[in-house]
Design a protein around this motif. Structure first.
Motif, PDB file in Angstrom:
ATOM      1  N   ALA A  23       3.965  -2.296   6.493  1.00  9.80           N
ATOM      2  CA  ALA A  23       3.193  -1.741   5.376  1.00  9.80           C
ATOM      3  C   ALA A  23       4.092  -1.179   4.286  1.00  9.80           C
ATOM      4  CB  ALA A  23       2.232  -0.659   5.877  1.00  9.80           C
ATOM      5  N   GLY A  24       5.381  -1.100   4.538  1.00  9.14           N
ATOM      6  CA  GLY A  24       6.313  -0.586   3.540  1.00  9.14           C
ATOM      7  C   GLY A  24       6.115   0.894   3.268  1.00  9.14           C
ATOM      8  N   ILE A  25       6.650   1.332   2.161  1.00 14.32           N
ATOM      9  CA  ILE A  25       6.545   2.730   1.737  1.00 14.32           C
ATOM     10  C   ILE A  25       5.812   2.753   0.398  1.00 14.32           C
ATOM     11  CG2 ILE A  25       7.829   4.776   1.014  1.00 14.32           C
ATOM     12  CD1 ILE A  25      10.083   3.805   2.911  1.00 14.32           C
ATOM     13  N   ILE A  26       4.770   3.571   0.309  1.00 14.72           N
ATOM     14  CA  ILE A  26       3.997   3.683  -0.933  1.00 14.72           C
ATOM     15  C   ILE A  26       4.801   4.515  -1.929  1.00 14.72           C
ATOM     16  CG2 ILE A  26       1.884   4.561  -1.995  1.00 14.72           C
ATOM     17  CD1 ILE A  26       0.506   4.137   0.735  1.00 14.72           C
ATOM     18  N   THR A  27       4.890   4.010  -3.165  1.00 16.76           N
ATOM     19  CA  THR A  27       5.570   4.766  -4.212  1.00 16.76           C
ATOM     20  C   THR A  27       4.600   5.060  -5.347  1.00 16.76           C
ATOM     21  OG1 THR A  27       6.376   2.724  -5.227  1.00 16.76           O
ATOM     22  CG2 THR A  27       7.861   3.810  -3.697  1.00 16.76           C
ATOM     23  N   GLY A  28       4.764   6.241  -5.906  1.00 18.50           N
ATOM     24  CA  GLY A  28       3.909   6.707  -6.992  1.00 18.50           C
ATOM     25  C   GLY A  28       3.827   8.222  -6.920  1.00 18.50           C
ATOM     26  N   PRO A  29       3.214   8.846  -7.917  1.00 19.02           N
ATOM     27  CA  PRO A  29       3.147  10.308  -7.949  1.00 19.02           C
ATOM     28  C   PRO A  29       2.269  10.880  -6.834  1.00 19.02           C
ATOM     29  CG  PRO A  29       1.852   9.368  -9.735  1.00 19.02           C
ATOM     30  CD  PRO A  29       2.571   8.233  -9.080  1.00 19.02           C
ATOM     31  N   THR A  30       2.620  12.069  -6.376  1.00 17.79           N
ATOM     32  CA  THR A  30       1.835  12.749  -5.342  1.00 17.79           C
ATOM     33  C   THR A  30       0.844  13.735  -5.951  1.00 17.79           C
ATOM     34  OG1 THR A  30       3.566  14.412  -5.085  1.00 17.79           O
ATOM     35  CG2 THR A  30       3.636  12.515  -3.585  1.00 17.79           C
ATOM     36  N   SER A  31       0.830  13.802  -7.271  1.00 17.56           N
ATOM     37  CA  SER A  31      -0.095  14.699  -7.957  1.00 17.56           C
ATOM     38  C   SER A  31      -0.617  13.989  -9.210  1.00 17.56           C
ATOM     39  CB  SER A  31       0.634  15.989  -8.341  1.00 17.56           C
ATOM     40  OG  SER A  31      -0.254  16.894  -8.937  1.00 17.56           O
ATOM     41  N   ILE A  32      -1.954  13.911  -9.327  1.00 18.53           N
ATOM     42  CA  ILE A  32      -2.582  13.284 -10.497  1.00 18.53           C
ATOM     43  C   ILE A  32      -3.761  14.137 -10.947  1.00 18.53           C
ATOM     44  CG2 ILE A  32      -1.826  10.942  -9.922  1.00 18.53           C
ATOM     45  CD1 ILE A  32      -4.537  10.369  -8.706  1.00 18.53           C
ATOM     46  N   CYS A  33      -4.311  13.832 -12.117  1.00 18.62           N
ATOM     47  CA  CYS A  33      -5.436  14.602 -12.658  1.00 18.62           C
ATOM     48  C   CYS A  33      -6.715  13.776 -12.644  1.00 18.62           C
ATOM     49  CB  CYS A  33      -5.141  15.038 -14.088  1.00 18.62           C
ATOM     50  SG  CYS A  33      -3.757  16.194 -14.189  1.00 18.62           S
ATOM     51  N   THR A  34      -7.843  14.469 -12.526  1.00 16.57           N
ATOM     52  CA  THR A  34      -9.135  13.787 -12.538  1.00 16.57           C
ATOM     53  C   THR A  34      -9.285  12.988 -13.836  1.00 16.57           C
ATOM     54  OG1 THR A  34     -10.226  15.742 -13.456  1.00 16.57           O
ATOM     55  CG2 THR A  34     -10.298  15.472 -11.070  1.00 16.57           C
ATOM     56  N   GLY A  35      -9.952  11.861 -13.722  1.00 14.50           N
ATOM     57  CA  GLY A  35     -10.198  11.025 -14.877  1.00 14.50           C
ATOM     58  C   GLY A  35      -9.054  10.088 -15.230  1.00 14.50           C
ATOM     59  N   THR A  36      -7.917  10.194 -14.536  1.00 13.48           N
ATOM     60  CA  THR A  36      -6.784   9.317 -14.835  1.00 13.48           C
ATOM     61  C   THR A  36      -6.703   8.193 -13.806  1.00 13.48           C
ATOM     62  OG1 THR A  36      -5.224  10.625 -13.524  1.00 13.48           O
ATOM     63  CG2 THR A  36      -5.478  11.216 -15.854  1.00 13.48           C
ATOM     64  N   THR A  37      -6.047   7.106 -14.204  1.00 17.08           N
ATOM     65  CA  THR A  37      -5.812   5.983 -13.304  1.00 17.08           C
ATOM     66  C   THR A  37      -4.310   5.756 -13.219  1.00 17.08           C
ATOM     67  OG1 THR A  37      -7.928   4.966 -13.835  1.00 17.08           O
ATOM     68  CG2 THR A  37      -6.245   3.527 -12.883  1.00 17.08           C
ATOM     69  N   THR A  38      -3.806   5.647 -11.987  1.00 20.26           N
ATOM     70  CA  THR A  38      -2.380   5.504 -11.747  1.00 20.26           C
ATOM     71  C   THR A  38      -2.133   4.327 -10.808  1.00 20.26           C
ATOM     72  OG1 THR A  38      -2.163   7.909 -11.939  1.00 20.26           O
ATOM     73  CG2 THR A  38      -0.315   6.735 -10.957  1.00 20.26           C
ATOM     74  N   LEU A  39      -1.123   3.516 -11.121  1.00 20.18           N
ATOM     75  CA  LEU A  39      -0.782   2.374 -10.275  1.00 20.18           C
ATOM     76  C   LEU A  39       0.221   2.791  -9.209  1.00 20.18           C
ATOM     77  CD1 LEU A  39      -1.002  -0.666  -9.669  1.00 20.18           C
ATOM     78  CD2 LEU A  39       0.923  -1.009 -11.246  1.00 20.18           C
ATOM     79  N   TYR A  40      -0.089   2.460  -7.955  1.00 18.87           N
ATOM     80  CA  TYR A  40       0.801   2.707  -6.820  1.00 18.87           C
ATOM     81  C   TYR A  40       1.276   1.364  -6.280  1.00 18.87           C
ATOM     82  CZ  TYR A  40      -0.602   7.574  -6.856  1.00 18.87           C
ATOM     83  OH  TYR A  40      -0.802   8.881  -7.234  1.00 18.87           O
ATOM     84  N   THR A  41       2.475   1.344  -5.720  1.00 12.05           N
ATOM     85  CA  THR A  41       3.033   0.111  -5.168  1.00 12.05           C
ATOM     86  C   THR A  41       3.583   0.375  -3.766  1.00 12.05           C
ATOM     87  OG1 THR A  41       5.212   0.537  -6.136  1.00 12.05           O
ATOM     88  CG2 THR A  41       3.666  -0.792  -7.437  1.00 12.05           C
ATOM     89  N   THR A  42       3.829  -0.718  -3.059  1.00 16.16           N
ATOM     90  CA  THR A  42       4.457  -0.635  -1.741  1.00 16.16           C
ATOM     91  C   THR A  42       5.350  -1.846  -1.557  1.00 16.16           C
ATOM     92  OG1 THR A  42       4.111  -0.513   0.644  1.00 16.16           O
ATOM     93  CG2 THR A  42       2.487  -1.742  -0.612  1.00 16.16           C
ATOM     94  N   SER A  43       6.364  -1.704  -0.711  1.00 16.28           N
ATOM     95  CA  SER A  43       7.238  -2.841  -0.417  1.00 16.28           C
ATOM     96  C   SER A  43       6.588  -3.787   0.598  1.00 16.28           C
ATOM     97  CB  SER A  43       8.586  -2.343   0.114  1.00 16.28           C
ATOM     98  OG  SER A  43       8.389  -1.499   1.240  1.00 16.28           O
ATOM     99  N   GLY A  44       5.488  -3.359   1.221  1.00 16.43           N
ATOM    100  CA  GLY A  44       4.751  -4.220   2.144  1.00 16.43           C
ATOM    101  C   GLY A  44       3.945  -5.257   1.385  1.00 16.43           C
TER     102      GLY A  44
END
Length: 169
Positions: free
Chosen positions: A85-106
């Motif tokens: 499944a790899g390791i998920i990368t991306g921020p650990t803190s986001i705000c309501t109403g926002t959209t953020t793209l996360y990725t993984t090496s899996g």
């Protein structure tokens, strides 16, 4: 004194193994020696225990030798990849109403969230819905099992603008 030519019998057991896993092969003929055509793909011990090392195909052999010659039984074996499944990368803190793209090496997996504080698309885009905590999950399943990667995400309230009221100066 006339001896009999050796016989190697037939190798029995599974035809595939996962990387990092072990299977046992057997042959009813005694006194033989086990070997692998490519130990970098699968290794085999003296008792027929095969360990999957790397993805690929290999031939496992059981060779019996006596004063009248040598006989060999073979079995083709496929080494399948264990899920990653790899390791998920991306921020650990986001705000309501926002959209953020996360990725993984899996690869080849599916995204999900642990609760409804956020939603996630099949491509890994997370939309924060409600303030609180949520966990992003990436799961890969194949014939060798299931692997999961997670990332805890803190969702904060978006700043809101309060209109100023009163008399104009």
């Amino acid at each position: 004194n006339i001896g009999a030519a050796p016989t190697a019998g037939t190798i029995t057991g599974p035809s595939s193994v996962c990387t990092g896993a072990k299977i046992t092969l057997a042959d009813i003929t005694t006194g033989g020696v086990w070997s692998s055509s490519n130990p970098a793909v699968a290794s085999v011990g003296s008792t027929g225990i095969v360990t999957g090392v790397a993805t690929g195909t290999v031939t496992i052999s059981y060779t019996v030798t006596n004063s009248c010659g040598t006989a060999t039984a073979t079995k083709a074996l496929t080494v399948n990849p264990s899920p990653d499944a790899g390791i998920i990368t991306g921020p650990t803190s986001i705000c309501t109403g926002t959209t953020t793209l996360y990725t993984t090496s899996g690869t080849g997996g599916a995204w999900s969230m642990s609760n409804s504080n956020a939603t996630v698309t099949s491509g890994g885009s997370v939309t924060a819905v409600t303030a609180g905590m949520d966990t992003l999950i990436y799961t890969v399943t194949n014939s060798c099992g299931t692997a999961t990667s997670t990332l805890a995400i803190s969702i904060g309230s978006s700043a809101s603008v309060t209109p100023v009221t009163g008399a104009a100066a």
